[in-house]
Design a protein around this motif. Structure first.
Motif, PDB file in Angstrom:
ATOM      1  N   LYS A 100      -6.494   2.655  -7.803  1.00  0.00           N
ATOM      2  CA  LYS A 100      -5.091   2.309  -7.617  1.00  0.00           C
ATOM      3  C   LYS A 100      -4.984   0.813  -7.316  1.00  0.00           C
TER       4      LYS A 100
ATOM      5  N   TYR B  46       0.680   0.225  -9.003  1.00  0.00           N
ATOM      6  CA  TYR B  46       1.899   0.370  -8.196  1.00  0.00           C
ATOM      7  C   TYR B  46       2.534  -1.003  -8.033  1.00  0.00           C
TER       8      TYR B  46
ATOM      9  N   GLN C  73       0.829   4.831   2.091  1.00  0.00           N
ATOM     10  CA  GLN C  73       0.789   6.108   1.360  1.00  0.00           C
ATOM     11  C   GLN C  73      -0.446   6.273   0.489  1.00  0.00           C
ATOM     12  N   HIS C  74      -1.042   5.160   0.053  1.00  0.00           N
ATOM     13  CA  HIS C  74      -2.120   5.237  -0.935  1.00  0.00           C
ATOM     14  C   HIS C  74      -3.340   4.431  -0.491  1.00  0.00           C
ATOM     15  N   GLU C  75      -4.444   4.741  -1.171  1.00  0.00           N
ATOM     16  CA  GLU C  75      -5.677   3.973  -0.973  1.00  0.00           C
ATOM     17  C   GLU C  75      -5.876   3.078  -2.198  1.00  0.00           C
ATOM     18  N   PHE C  76      -5.805   1.755  -1.990  1.00  0.00           N
ATOM     19  CA  PHE C  76      -5.836   0.818  -3.116  1.00  0.00           C
ATOM     20  C   PHE C  76      -7.209   0.166  -3.261  1.00  0.00           C
TER      21      PHE C  76
END
Length: 393
Positions: free
Chosen positions: A8, A34, A48-51
């Motif tokens: 991501k 994103y 919210q996410h792991e980048f």
């Protein structure tokens, strides 16, 4: 494994056209891009996410790229995300130095070099995938280690159970050999004695009274052998779930009274006395043969461990149940032994080892359970034991 890991990527710029251009440049099937138009929007996505990496525009209204980077470095979840700054400002602004101070791993100037951007993104994505794959391998190895430890414990427990089973088998065979030998020795001695009298033509040894005594002794020894064999057969039936229960309607008080009458010789031999409290009929549907077996086992134990003390038996009904109490005032049973006496081949203790295979209470509990009832014990060392059978009417 690496090809299965999707990376991501986060790109932050206040101009939508810049986001679209950068997305088109770095997007691939194995990546998810994103986009955020502000630092606040970027922070929401970061939580919210792991980048795998973040590409931040320096000059944005509100919170700029440097301030966003400092917030990311101060947060546990985001502090290790590689940051690449992008700026349209000239090199004379010295933004690159400030960017590296803010924790960036690289700084790109606009207009962007397409090949440089792609190359840098590829490097950080590969590093992320390798790190992710390594973490998964470490977790898999740790899980494998835990599984191996669990398996080792199971194997050790199985080994202990097998060793215990072997000891139980050896002990059981020793007990069986001893118990079978006792009545057989009696029969052999009786047979040899009769052969000797016959060889000597000693007719006086075969008078009617003496013949009655001989037959009685033979019958006791044969019954003892039959009981041992039946106990072993019952254990086999219990193990394969084929212990048969054939209920008929009968009076439990009468049954117990008959059992005590049949035990008169054993009671005399044990130099004990037995009192029966069974004034009222207690009628229900049970397997008469099996319930007689239970009462006989409890009475046998009371005589064995009762130390010649008085034994009391009570038959009564209460709360929709039939109850039989068998109480002795003998050696008693320790709390530890109370937990195991209903197991196979268990007896009170080696100190008080007596005749029997150690199967009576195990079989009795299985019989009572098959009737939907319970059998319990209350006892203290030196104060005797009370066994109570509860059967639904």
């Amino acid at each position: 494994m690496l090809s299965n890991i999707k990376a991501k990527l986060l790109i932050v710029d206040d101009l939508p056209e810049n986001l679209l251009a950068l997305e088109a440049l770095i997007k691939r099937e194995d990546r998810i891009v994103y986009k955020a138009l502000s630092a606040d929007e970027a922070l929401s996505l970061l939580l919210q996410h792991e980048f795998a990496m973040a590409i931040l525009d320096v000059q944005m209204p509100g919170m700029n790229g440097f301030e966003l980077a400092e917030l990311m470095r101060g947060t546990e979840k985001t502090r290790n995300i590689p940051i690449v700054f992008v700026s349209a400002a000239g090199r004379e602004m010295n933004y690159a130095f400030k960017g590296y101070e803010s924790g960036a791993v690289d700084f790109l100037h606009k207009p962007l070099d397409i090949h440089a951007v792609k190359s840098k993104v590829n490097v950080f994505v590969d590093l992320y995938r390798q790190s992710k794959a390594m973490k998964e391998q470490v977790l898999a190895l740790e899980q494998s280690r835990r599984d191996q430890e669990t398996l080792l414990k199971q194997l050790q427990n199985t080994q202990l159970e097998l060793e215990q089973a072997v000891r139980m088998r050896d002990d059981f065979m020793s007990i069986v050999a001893h118990e079978v030998r006792t009545p057989l020795n009696g029969l052999i001695l009786e047979t040899q004695l009769r052969k000797m009298h016959l060889a000597r033509d000693n007719a006086a040894a075969f008078t009617l009274d003496k013949m009655h005594a001989m037959v009685d002794r033979d019958e006791r020894q044969i019954k003892s052998l039959i009981r041992l064999i039946e106990d072993m057969l019952d254990v086999s039936r219990i193990r394969i779930g084929k212990l048969s229960i054939r209920p008929t309607r009968f009076d439990l008080s009468t049954l117990v009274r008959d059992v005590l009458h049949n035990f008169s010789q054993q009671i005399d031999a044990a130099e004990a006395s037995v009192t029966l409290d069974a004034e009222q009929p207690v009628i229900g549907n049970w397997d008469e043969f099996r319930i007689e077996q239970v009462i006989s086992n409890l009475l046998t134990n009371a005589l064995r461990y009762g130390a010649k003390s008085p034994i009391s038996v009570k038959v009564y009904s209460e709360g929709g149940q039939a109850l039989v109490d068998v109480q002795d005032h003998g050696i008693g049973i320790s709390e530890e032994n109370q937990k195991r006496i209903f197991q196979q081949f268990e007896r009170v203790s080696a100190k008080h080892a007596v005749a029997g295979l150690g199967l009576g209470l195990f079989i009795s509990e299985q019989i009572v359970a098959a009737h939907g009832g319970t059998i319990t014990v209350q006892s203290r060392i030196g104060e005797g034991a009370l066994f109570r059978v509860c059967l639904p009417l």
